[in-house]
Design an enzyme around this catalytic site. Structure first.
Site, mmCIF file in Angstrom:
data_model
loop_
_atom_site.group_PDB
_atom_site.id
_atom_site.type_symbol
_atom_site.label_atom_id
_atom_site.label_comp_id
_atom_site.label_asym_id
_atom_site.label_seq_id
_atom_site.Cartn_x
_atom_site.Cartn_y
_atom_site.Cartn_z
ATOM 1 N N GLY A 58 0.822 -1.216 0.000
ATOM 2 C CA GLY A 58 0.000 0.000 0.000
ATOM 3 C C GLY A 58 0.852 1.259 0.000
ATOM 4 O O GLY A 58 0.460 2.276 0.561
ATOM 5 N N ARG A 87 -0.061 5.313 -2.002
ATOM 6 C CA ARG A 87 -0.808 6.489 -1.529
ATOM 7 C C ARG A 87 -0.602 6.678 -0.032
ATOM 8 O O ARG A 87 -0.134 5.779 0.661
ATOM 9 C CB ARG A 87 -2.306 6.291 -1.771
ATOM 10 C CG ARG A 87 -2.733 6.507 -3.186
ATOM 11 C CD ARG A 87 -4.242 6.420 -3.315
ATOM 12 N NE ARG A 87 -4.691 5.043 -3.478
ATOM 13 C CZ ARG A 87 -5.637 4.464 -2.730
ATOM 14 N NH1 ARG A 87 -6.225 5.140 -1.767
ATOM 15 N NH2 ARG A 87 -6.003 3.224 -2.955
ATOM 16 N N VAL A 98 -2.784 -8.077 -1.489
ATOM 17 C CA VAL A 98 -2.138 -8.767 -0.350
ATOM 18 C C VAL A 98 -3.019 -9.849 0.265
ATOM 19 O O VAL A 98 -2.525 -10.728 0.966
ATOM 20 C CB VAL A 98 -1.665 -7.779 0.752
ATOM 21 C CG1 VAL A 98 -0.569 -6.871 0.236
ATOM 22 C CG2 VAL A 98 -2.827 -7.006 1.348
ATOM 23 N N TYR A 136 -13.160 -3.496 11.154
ATOM 24 C CA TYR A 136 -11.837 -2.845 11.034
ATOM 25 C C TYR A 136 -11.082 -2.939 12.360
ATOM 26 O O TYR A 136 -9.895 -3.295 12.392
ATOM 27 C CB TYR A 136 -12.060 -1.392 10.619
ATOM 28 C CG TYR A 136 -10.804 -0.567 10.444
ATOM 29 C CD1 TYR A 136 -9.996 -0.735 9.318
ATOM 30 C CD2 TYR A 136 -10.444 0.394 11.376
ATOM 31 C CE1 TYR A 136 -8.858 0.040 9.150
ATOM 32 C CE2 TYR A 136 -9.309 1.176 11.214
ATOM 33 C CZ TYR A 136 -8.523 0.994 10.097
ATOM 34 O OH TYR A 136 -7.389 1.765 9.923
ATOM 35 N N ALA A 190 -11.435 -5.082 14.765
ATOM 36 C CA ALA A 190 -11.029 -6.472 15.021
ATOM 37 C C ALA A 190 -9.797 -6.828 14.189
ATOM 38 O O ALA A 190 -8.872 -7.480 14.675
ATOM 39 C CB ALA A 190 -12.187 -7.420 14.709
ATOM 40 N N LYS A 228 -7.503 -4.800 13.158
ATOM 41 C CA LYS A 228 -6.342 -4.057 13.662
ATOM 42 C C LYS A 228 -5.894 -4.592 15.021
ATOM 43 O O LYS A 228 -4.700 -4.630 15.325
ATOM 44 C CB LYS A 228 -6.660 -2.562 13.730
ATOM 45 C CG LYS A 228 -6.875 -1.926 12.348
ATOM 46 C CD LYS A 228 -5.633 -2.062 11.495
ATOM 47 C CE LYS A 228 -5.699 -1.284 10.191
ATOM 48 N NZ LYS A 228 -4.471 -1.422 9.387
ATOM 49 N N ILE A 237 -5.086 10.370 10.666
ATOM 50 C CA ILE A 237 -4.093 10.902 9.729
ATOM 51 C C ILE A 237 -4.813 11.332 8.449
ATOM 52 O O ILE A 237 -5.676 10.600 7.946
ATOM 53 C CB ILE A 237 -3.041 9.815 9.382
ATOM 54 C CG1 ILE A 237 -2.480 9.139 10.644
ATOM 55 C CG2 ILE A 237 -1.922 10.404 8.521
ATOM 56 C CD1 ILE A 237 -1.716 10.023 11.593
#
Ligand code: NDP
Length: 247
Positions: free
Chosen positions: A15, A18, A64, A155, A157, A159, A188
């Protein structure tokens, strides 16, 4: 900062076309690494690679989540650039919704890309790192993986899973000279967070003690530190880079 702590080393950034990954690729290249960028869009990966400082970088198309694609693209990267000594698992996405509206595919896609993706690349590179008795793995998790977040259970879970994965890999590979750490960014400014409206942004900003959103470089410079020789005695840690959101 230009220096050469990564001279002669190859870094693979998933990734990296970007946002945060692109800034990470830039920092590692500025440190002298040859950088391989992986993303689903191979043209975007190649474009990002061609804009990095220094030379010898490349971009490869790779999902991935697809372990066979990862295995074959890792081989392609290593035959083009040489053995990978630094792996940054940064590729990630969100499919947010409240629990009752989350579809099976929202759960599976987020798990497959964010969590299984990190497993796929790490597994593909582990043998070489162990043989050479050196390597650094950095996983980009999220503060949401530490605190949870309403509307992001899939998301969060994925992470949180990366945190357990990071600590396990750190324990398993430490005796082979391989370090593994995670960075947990807060909010961010990238394409991923662009979608929020003014009101949502203001509410979020008020929860950040340092009073501003982060920039990709704020994360990238920490990754550079963790990848480099100054972090030689650090493994298995999760470092929040979040302006104090989680204290
Ligand atoms: P962006 O959406 O800006 O960029 C995501 C990158 O990941 C792109 O290069 C994209 O390339 C790549 N990518 C997405 N899916 C895949 C896939 N299946 N296979 C390979 N590459 C993929 O994201 P950010 O820069 O904002 O986020 C980067 C990481 O940081 C993510 O893991 C995210 O969860 C994490 N993070 C971000 C935060 C933020 O506030 N922005 C906060 C906390 C964590 P392509 O589309 O070509 O595949």
């Amino acid at each position: 900062m230009m220096s050469n702590e990564f001279e002669g080393n190859v870094a693979l950034v998933t990734g990296g076309s970007r946002g945060i990954g692109r800034a990470i690729a830039g920092e590692l290249a500025a440190g002298g690494a040859k950088v391989a960028i992986l993303g689903r869009d191979g043209d975007a990966a190649a474009e990002a690679a061609s804009n990095l400082p220094g030379s010898g970088h490349g971009g490869w198309s790779c999902d991935v989540a697809d372990s066979e694609a990862v295995n074959s693209q890792v081989k392609a990267v290593e035959s083009a650039l040489g053995p990978v000594g630094i792996l940054v698992n940064n590729a990630g996405l969100t499919r947010d919704n409240v629990l009752m509206r989350l579809k099976d595919e929202d759960w599976e896609l987020v798990m497959d890309v964010n969590l299984k993706g990190a497993f796929n690349t790490t597994r593909a590179l582990t043998r070489g790192m162990m043989k050479r008795r050196s390597g650094v793995i950095i996983n980009i998790t999220s503060v949401v993986g530490l605190t949870g977040n309403a509307g992001q259970s899939n998301y969060a879970a994925s992470k949180a899973g990366m945190v357990g994965f990071t600590k396990s890999v750190a324990r398993e590979l430490a005796s082979r000279g391989v370090r593994c750490n995670a960075v947990a960014p807060g909010y961010i400014e990238t394409d991923m967070t662009d979608a929020l409206d003014e009101g949502q942004q203001e509410a979020l900003r008020s929860r950040i003690p340092l009073g501003r959103f982060g920039a990709p470089e704020d994360v990238a410079e920490v990754v550079r530190f963790l990848a480099g020789p100054s972090a030689r005695y650090i493994t298995g840690q999760v470092l929040a880079v979040d302006g104090g959101m989680v204290i």
